[in-house]
Design an enzyme around this catalytic site. Sequence first.
Site, PDB file in Angstrom:
ATOM      1  N   VAL A 238     -33.980  68.746  48.464  1.00  0.00           N
ATOM      2  CA  VAL A 238     -33.549  67.655  47.599  1.00  0.00           C
ATOM      3  C   VAL A 238     -34.682  66.643  47.467  1.00  0.00           C
ATOM      4  O   VAL A 238     -35.307  66.256  48.452  1.00  0.00           O
ATOM      5  CB  VAL A 238     -32.274  67.001  48.178  1.00  0.00           C
ATOM      6  CG1 VAL A 238     -31.888  65.781  47.385  1.00  0.00           C
ATOM      7  CG2 VAL A 238     -31.136  68.009  48.183  1.00  0.00           C
ATOM      8  N   THR A 285     -34.137  67.480  53.018  1.00  0.00           N
ATOM      9  CA  THR A 285     -34.801  66.476  52.200  1.00  0.00           C
ATOM     10  C   THR A 285     -36.216  66.938  51.861  1.00  0.00           C
ATOM     11  O   THR A 285     -36.787  67.784  52.546  1.00  0.00           O
ATOM     12  CB  THR A 285     -34.913  65.121  52.913  1.00  0.00           C
ATOM     13  OG1 THR A 285     -35.886  65.227  53.972  1.00  0.00           O
ATOM     14  CG2 THR A 285     -33.583  64.672  53.473  1.00  0.00           C
ATOM     15  N   ASP A 286     -36.768  66.372  50.828  1.00  0.00           N
ATOM     16  CA  ASP A 286     -38.210  66.494  50.611  1.00  0.00           C
ATOM     17  C   ASP A 286     -38.897  65.584  51.638  1.00  0.00           C
ATOM     18  O   ASP A 286     -38.232  64.877  52.417  1.00  0.00           O
ATOM     19  CB  ASP A 286     -38.559  66.086  49.176  1.00  0.00           C
ATOM     20  CG  ASP A 286     -39.901  66.653  48.714  1.00  0.00           C
ATOM     21  OD1 ASP A 286     -40.671  67.168  49.550  1.00  0.00           O
ATOM     22  OD2 ASP A 286     -40.184  66.585  47.500  1.00  0.00           O
ATOM     23  N   ALA A 287     -40.209  65.601  51.666  1.00  0.00           N
ATOM     24  CA  ALA A 287     -40.968  64.829  52.655  1.00  0.00           C
ATOM     25  C   ALA A 287     -40.573  63.358  52.612  1.00  0.00           C
ATOM     26  O   ALA A 287     -40.688  62.703  51.573  1.00  0.00           O
ATOM     27  CB  ALA A 287     -42.458  64.976  52.402  1.00  0.00           C
ATOM     28  N   THR A 288     -40.101  62.844  53.745  1.00  0.00           N
ATOM     29  CA  THR A 288     -39.595  61.474  53.783  1.00  0.00           C
ATOM     30  C   THR A 288     -40.702  60.440  53.994  1.00  0.00           C
ATOM     31  O   THR A 288     -40.423  59.252  54.105  1.00  0.00           O
ATOM     32  CB  THR A 288     -38.544  61.321  54.899  1.00  0.00           C
ATOM     33  OG1 THR A 288     -39.153  61.631  56.159  1.00  0.00           O
ATOM     34  CG2 THR A 288     -37.355  62.229  54.645  1.00  0.00           C
TER      35      THR A 288
END
Length: 383
Positions: A238, A285-288
Amino acid sequence: MSIFDKIKEKPFLLSDSDVQWVKDTLAGMTEKQKIGQIFCLCAREGTEQEIEDTLQVMEPGGIMYRPFTAEQAVNFTAMLDKAMKIPMLISANLEKGGNGIVSEGTMLGSPTEIAATDDVKFAERLGTICGREGAAVGANWAFAPIIDIDYNFRNPITNTRTFGSDPERVKNFGRAYVENVQKYKLAASIKHFPGDGRDERDQHLVTSINDFSCEEWDQTYGAAYQACIDAGALTVMVGHIMQPAYIRHFNPEIKDEDMMPATLSPELMQGLLRDKLGFNGLICTDATSMAGFTIPMSREKAVPLSIASGADMFLFTKNLAEDFEFMCKGVEEGVITKERLDEAVVRVLALKAALDLNKPRTLPTLESALQVLGCEEHKQWAR
């Protein structure tokens, strides 16, 4: 239906014995061990010291390899297997070929080059190369395919990383990649939900926006996601991308200023992805570390809110100890309920079981890895 019943269904399709392993493993974990499992970190050096430093803080559930040499990747895989009590998810950006994980890997072509052939067999070959070569050095999770649609040529993220601007081609090529990479026990991760390529923003710098209406989204991005989900994609990544039409569809009273990117949006992760599209796999998640994730609110609030809103795994950290503490505090204060934490951990463990990581397995050797990486068939495909 309980979460343990759900993991018997698509895409995990776990047997009773696999479900029992998930139950037993969950029951044997402390709260902090559970929290560790929802983190997927980024390998930087591939050394024993890196593992020791990480274990001082947590035992993570997954890790991403940036391209190493084959020797480094094989050795690090062995180190992780020895050090971790629960087997690791090992991921890489396998978007163009095996070169996404090791320098000796085959680069078949960017997604745009693959799509330019207008022949889906090249997407099948891309999935095959990524699956074979990734597995050869210990990977079990492909952060691909990208099923964004390149509607805006000024978009700094999509361009050559997509299968182009034709939604039908993106759908067909994405599905072909999923079906083929997962034959090699590498989980596909369709990304970047709910879809990049509409605006000119860069998620690394600011939250971006997919401005399609619900109907337009259904016919384009939605069709691609549905096809890949139906094909059995095990995970969805996401993005830090808003989809205002669907946020308002699921939450009509929401104010514009309260709209969040998908990584912080229950409307998009739960309402659209889980409920409407019927996705039952793992949400990551994508890279936070991207600004698109950190701009909407303080990191202390955002870290636990991502899991509370529906993500099962949290990708990367800005400060390992600090982010782990933020997540622990979120559980302690009830931002993440005990039930939501357990559900996320069950999906992490279910993914591991679906990839047979709960069973005895042979670790790759440098000799076996180089044999796969030197495959003449792969080289011929790339010529």
